[in-house]
Design a protein around this motif. Structure first.
Motif, short mmCIF file in Angstrom:
data_model
loop_
_atom_site.label_atom_id
_atom_site.label_comp_id
_atom_site.label_asym_id
_atom_site.label_seq_id
_atom_site.Cartn_x
_atom_site.Cartn_y
_atom_site.Cartn_z
N ALA A 139 0.83 -1.20 0.00
CA ALA A 139 0.00 0.00 0.00
C ALA A 139 0.86 1.25 0.00
N VAL A 140 1.94 1.24 0.80
CA VAL A 140 2.85 2.38 0.83
C VAL A 140 3.53 2.56 -0.53
N ALA A 141 3.91 1.44 -1.15
CA ALA A 141 4.56 1.50 -2.46
C ALA A 141 3.63 2.10 -3.51
N VAL A 142 2.34 1.78 -3.42
CA VAL A 142 1.37 2.34 -4.38
C VAL A 142 1.31 3.86 -4.26
N VAL A 143 1.28 4.37 -3.02
CA VAL A 143 1.25 5.82 -2.81
C VAL A 143 2.55 6.44 -3.31
N ALA A 144 3.68 5.79 -3.02
CA ALA A 144 4.97 6.31 -3.48
C ALA A 144 5.05 6.34 -5.01
N CYS A 145 4.55 5.29 -5.64
CA CYS A 145 4.55 5.25 -7.11
C CYS A 145 3.64 6.32 -7.70
N ALA A 146 2.52 6.58 -7.04
CA ALA A 146 1.62 7.64 -7.50
C ALA A 146 2.35 8.99 -7.49
N LEU A 147 3.09 9.24 -6.41
CA LEU A 147 3.84 10.50 -6.31
C LEU A 147 4.93 10.57 -7.39
N LEU A 148 5.64 9.47 -7.59
CA LEU A 148 6.73 9.47 -8.57
C LEU A 148 6.21 9.60 -10.00
N ILE A 149 5.12 8.90 -10.31
CA ILE A 149 4.54 9.01 -11.65
C ILE A 149 4.00 10.42 -11.89
N ALA A 150 3.37 11.00 -10.87
CA ALA A 150 2.86 12.37 -10.99
C ALA A 150 4.01 13.36 -11.19
N ALA A 151 5.10 13.17 -10.46
CA ALA A 151 6.26 14.05 -10.59
C ALA A 151 6.89 13.92 -11.98
N ALA A 152 7.06 12.68 -12.44
CA ALA A 152 7.64 12.46 -13.76
C ALA A 152 6.76 13.02 -14.87
N THR A 153 5.44 12.85 -14.73
CA THR A 153 4.50 13.36 -15.72
C THR A 153 4.54 14.88 -15.79
N THR A 154 4.50 15.52 -14.63
CA THR A 154 4.51 16.98 -14.59
C THR A 154 5.82 17.54 -15.14
N LEU A 155 6.93 16.96 -14.72
CA LEU A 155 8.23 17.43 -15.20
C LEU A 155 8.36 17.21 -16.70
N PHE A 156 7.92 16.06 -17.18
CA PHE A 156 7.97 15.77 -18.62
C PHE A 156 7.15 16.77 -19.41
N GLY A 157 5.93 17.06 -18.91
CA GLY A 157 5.09 18.05 -19.57
C GLY A 157 5.73 19.42 -19.62
N MET A 158 6.35 19.83 -18.51
CA MET A 158 7.02 21.14 -18.47
C MET A 158 8.15 21.20 -19.48
N LEU A 159 8.94 20.13 -19.57
CA LEU A 159 10.06 20.11 -20.50
C LEU A 159 9.59 20.12 -21.95
N VAL A 160 8.51 19.38 -22.23
CA VAL A 160 7.98 19.35 -23.60
C VAL A 160 7.49 20.72 -24.02
N VAL A 161 6.71 21.36 -23.16
CA VAL A 161 6.16 22.68 -23.49
C VAL A 161 7.28 23.70 -23.65
N GLU A 162 8.18 23.72 -22.68
CA GLU A 162 9.28 24.70 -22.71
C GLU A 162 10.16 24.48 -23.94
N GLY A 163 10.50 23.20 -24.20
CA GLY A 163 11.36 22.91 -25.34
C GLY A 163 10.70 23.26 -26.66
N ALA A 164 9.42 22.94 -26.81
CA ALA A 164 8.70 23.22 -28.06
C ALA A 164 8.59 24.73 -28.29
N LEU A 165 8.38 25.47 -27.23
CA LEU A 165 8.27 26.93 -27.37
C LEU A 165 9.62 27.54 -27.74
N ARG A 166 10.68 27.08 -27.10
CA ARG A 166 12.01 27.62 -27.38
C ARG A 166 12.45 27.30 -28.80
N LEU A 167 12.09 26.11 -29.28
CA LEU A 167 12.48 25.73 -30.64
C LEU A 167 11.88 26.65 -31.69
N GLN A 168 10.68 27.16 -31.42
CA GLN A 168 10.05 28.06 -32.38
C GLN A 168 10.36 29.52 -32.11
#
Length: 261
Positions: free
Chosen positions: A109-138
């Motif tokens: 159960a603890v691992a599930v909560v930890a994975c939720a936090l890690l997946i959320a962090a990775a998703t948010t960071l990935f989205g930020m990098l994609v948006v920032e990179g795409a904007l800078r490229l143009q």
């Protein structure tokens, strides 16, 4: 407990769903920068008014929010990912091997909560990098936030998405149904459940005001604020943290009483 988390993260990294999720989320996150690019290079598209570009550069946080937090894309994506992970553990019997050791069900159960936090962090960071990179490229230079603002926005987005995902994981543990868990993740992350609950509470006669209004500033409201590029008040940390704590305890209780067969 750490070995349990590592085992779940290894499964996530090796899963074909992770690659599919990354591709889909990339397309979603890049849609707004792509629309801004079309606005600048295609006069017919600009004339549609589908995208309005102000004279001054837009803040980075607002562009992140519009790109992948708006529409609850991130919340639903993280929720579906975590619920899929848990549902597969039951569907293919992985969970039987994971909880063999003493305290294994609690660790799971603890691992599930930890994975939720890690997946959320990775998703948010990935989205930020994609948006920032795409904007800078143009050649579009958004207004960057201060380090404190950027960190607050990131943490709040991660906590809100992870809180929804843990509830979806609880549904997966309780029902052992992949379909039910995925639908729960979509309806929870999309704010549908909160909207229905608020409507029900608002129409119960004689209900105390504190109870009637308890969901007015909850996770869906916090995500809507973050999607506008604004920082939520400190209660966002309390609400998301308390949700994960309560759901984590509920997961432990359900796991202890759940047949893993």
């Amino acid at each position: 407990m750490l070995s349990m988390i590592r085992a779940e993260l290894f499964r996530i990294a090796k899963s074909r769903y992770s690659l599919f999720y990354a591709i889909v989320f990339f397309v979603i996150a890049a849609a707004t920068p792509f629309a801004l690019w079309l606005h600048g290079v295609w006069p017919a598209f600009a004339e549609t008014g589908f995208v309005e570009v102000p004279a001054e550069p837009l803040p980075s946080l607002q562009l992140y929010g519009v790109s992948f937090l708006g529409g609850s894309f991130a919340a639903m994506g993280v929720g579906v990912s975590v619920s899929e992970l848990v549902a597969e553990d039951f569907k293919f019997g992985y969970v039987k091997n994971l909880v063999q050791a003493r305290g294994g069900r609690t660790s799971y159960a603890v691992a599930v909560v930890a994975c939720a936090l890690l997946i959320a962090a990775a998703t948010t960071l990935f989205g930020m990098l994609v948006v920032e990179g795409a904007l800078r490229l143009q050649g579009y230079a958004p207004v960057p936030p201060s380090a404190a603002e950027g960190l607050q926005w990131f943490i709040q987005a991660v906590l809100c998405c992870a809180a929804y995902a843990t509830v979806a994981a609880l549904v997966a543990i309780a029902t052992k149904s992949e379909v039910v868990a995925v639908f729960a993740a979509i309806f929870l992350g999309g704010g549908t459940v909160e909207s229905v609950c608020k409507l029900v509470l608002a129409n119960i006669p004689g209900i105390p005001a504190a109870l009637r209004d308890c969901l007015d500033g909850y996770l869906a409201t916090d995500l809507a604020t973050l999607a506008q590029g604004a920082i939520c008040d400190p209660m966002a940390y309390v609400q998301a943290g308390a949700t994960m704590l309560v759901v984590g305890v509920a997961c432990v209780l359900v796991m202890r009483r759940r047949s893993l067969g």
